[in-house]
Design a protein around this motif. Structure first.
Motif, short mmCIF file in Angstrom:
data_model
loop_
_atom_site.label_atom_id
_atom_site.label_comp_id
_atom_site.label_asym_id
_atom_site.label_seq_id
_atom_site.Cartn_x
_atom_site.Cartn_y
_atom_site.Cartn_z
N PRO A 4 30.59 54.89 54.94
CA PRO A 4 31.22 53.72 55.78
C PRO A 4 30.44 53.75 57.02
O PRO A 4 30.09 54.52 57.62
N VAL A 5 30.09 52.41 57.56
CA VAL A 5 29.43 52.06 58.72
C VAL A 5 30.49 51.69 59.87
O VAL A 5 30.29 52.20 61.02
N LEU A 6 31.78 51.20 59.55
CA LEU A 6 32.74 51.09 60.56
C LEU A 6 33.55 52.18 60.71
O LEU A 6 33.93 53.33 59.91
N LYS A 7 34.07 52.49 62.00
CA LYS A 7 35.09 53.41 62.24
C LYS A 7 36.37 53.39 61.34
O LYS A 7 36.66 52.28 61.21
N PRO A 8 37.16 54.38 61.34
CA PRO A 8 38.32 54.23 60.64
C PRO A 8 39.35 53.68 61.47
O PRO A 8 40.21 54.15 62.08
N LEU A 9 39.30 52.32 61.49
CA LEU A 9 40.35 51.50 62.32
C LEU A 9 41.41 51.09 61.49
O LEU A 9 41.25 50.93 60.40
N ARG A 10 42.42 50.55 62.23
CA ARG A 10 43.68 49.94 61.22
C ARG A 10 43.31 48.78 60.86
O ARG A 10 43.45 48.02 59.75
N ARG A 11 42.41 47.86 61.55
CA ARG A 11 42.06 46.40 61.38
C ARG A 11 40.56 46.40 61.62
O ARG A 11 40.15 45.72 62.68
N PRO A 12 39.68 47.17 60.77
CA PRO A 12 38.31 47.08 60.90
C PRO A 12 37.42 45.79 61.03
O PRO A 12 36.55 45.38 61.94
N TRP A 13 38.04 45.02 60.14
CA TRP A 13 37.43 43.75 59.98
C TRP A 13 37.83 42.52 61.11
O TRP A 13 36.87 41.59 61.48
N LEU A 14 38.98 42.68 61.71
CA LEU A 14 39.19 42.10 62.93
C LEU A 14 38.44 42.32 64.02
O LEU A 14 37.78 41.68 64.80
N LEU A 18 35.54 40.12 66.03
CA LEU A 18 35.72 40.21 67.44
C LEU A 18 34.24 40.30 68.17
O LEU A 18 33.71 39.74 68.84
N TRP A 19 33.71 41.41 67.78
CA TRP A 19 32.28 41.80 67.86
C TRP A 19 31.16 40.64 67.80
O TRP A 19 30.40 40.14 68.64
N LEU A 20 31.32 40.30 66.36
CA LEU A 20 30.35 39.20 65.98
C LEU A 20 30.37 38.12 66.88
O LEU A 20 29.66 37.12 67.07
N LEU A 21 31.68 37.81 67.23
CA LEU A 21 31.92 36.36 67.93
C LEU A 21 31.58 36.57 69.13
O LEU A 21 30.93 35.63 69.86
N ALA A 22 31.65 37.81 69.64
CA ALA A 22 30.88 38.16 71.05
C ALA A 22 29.54 37.74 71.32
O ALA A 22 28.81 37.65 72.07
N VAL A 23 28.87 38.48 70.08
CA VAL A 23 27.27 38.19 69.90
C VAL A 23 27.21 36.95 69.87
O VAL A 23 25.90 36.41 70.54
N ALA A 24 27.61 35.85 69.10
CA ALA A 24 27.62 34.59 68.95
C ALA A 24 27.70 33.94 70.34
O ALA A 24 26.84 32.91 70.79
N VAL A 25 28.70 34.35 71.16
CA VAL A 25 28.89 33.50 72.58
C VAL A 25 27.35 33.95 73.44
O VAL A 25 27.09 33.16 73.98
N VAL A 26 26.92 35.22 73.28
CA VAL A 26 25.76 35.25 74.02
C VAL A 26 24.55 34.76 73.58
O VAL A 26 23.97 34.19 74.23
N CYS A 27 24.55 34.63 72.31
CA CYS A 27 23.41 33.70 71.82
C CYS A 27 23.65 32.14 72.14
O CYS A 27 22.69 31.82 72.46
N VAL A 28 24.73 31.63 71.93
CA VAL A 28 24.96 30.43 72.67
C VAL A 28 24.78 30.18 73.98
O VAL A 28 24.13 29.43 74.69
N ALA A 29 25.32 31.22 74.88
CA ALA A 29 25.19 31.08 76.14
C ALA A 29 23.60 31.34 76.58
O ALA A 29 23.24 30.70 77.78
N SER A 30 22.64 31.91 75.81
CA SER A 30 21.52 31.94 76.09
C SER A 30 20.61 30.71 75.92
O SER A 30 19.49 30.81 76.43
#
Length: 128
Positions: A4-14, A18-30
């Motif tokens: 597994p590439v994700l840590k054992p979180l209760r809601r890993p996909w959430l 959210l991380w992917l959304l932050a990446v998208a925000v940086v892309c748009v802002a750039s």
């Protein structure tokens, strides 16, 4: 057997979303016109450093250490370089700046360095 590439979180996909959304925000802002705010000399370098440090530190919370996290780090560096190239080639309100790409890379390294700190497992410990 897959690792597994994700840590054992209760809601890993959430958290991944959210991380992917932050990446998208940086892309748009750039790639959109910058706000009409006068920054101190080299202030934009600080913005680049902080944005990429936060993205990388957040990745440390979501991704397991090892190959997955290294791949994310490399991807963030490539994203920073690619966005600088795109600014010069695709926009009229931005310009490519190799110093910005260096600030992005330094931010990624700074954020990834949090993997060695106790806070690296904060999201897992908090039941994320």
């Amino acid at each position: 057997m897959s690792v597994p590439v994700l840590k054992p979180l209760r809601r890993p996909w959430l958290w991944l979303g959210l991380w992917l959304l932050a990446v998208a925000v940086v892309c748009v802002a750039s790639l959109t016109p910058p706000p009409p705010v006068e920054l101190p000399r080299h202030g934009d370098k600080v913005e680049h450093l902080l944005a990429y440090a936060l993205l990388a530190a957040a990745a440390v919370q979501v991704f397991r250490p090892g190959r997955a996290l290294v791949a994310v780090g490399v991807g963030l560096v490539l994203m920073g370089v690619g966005l600088e190239v795109a600014q010069g080639a695709l926009t009229r309100t931005r310009m490519a700046d190799p110093a910005d790409a260096l600030a992005n890379t330094a931010g990624v390294l700074l954020g990834l360095a949090t993997v060695r700190l106790r806070i690296a497992g904060l999201l897992v410990r908090r039941g994320g």
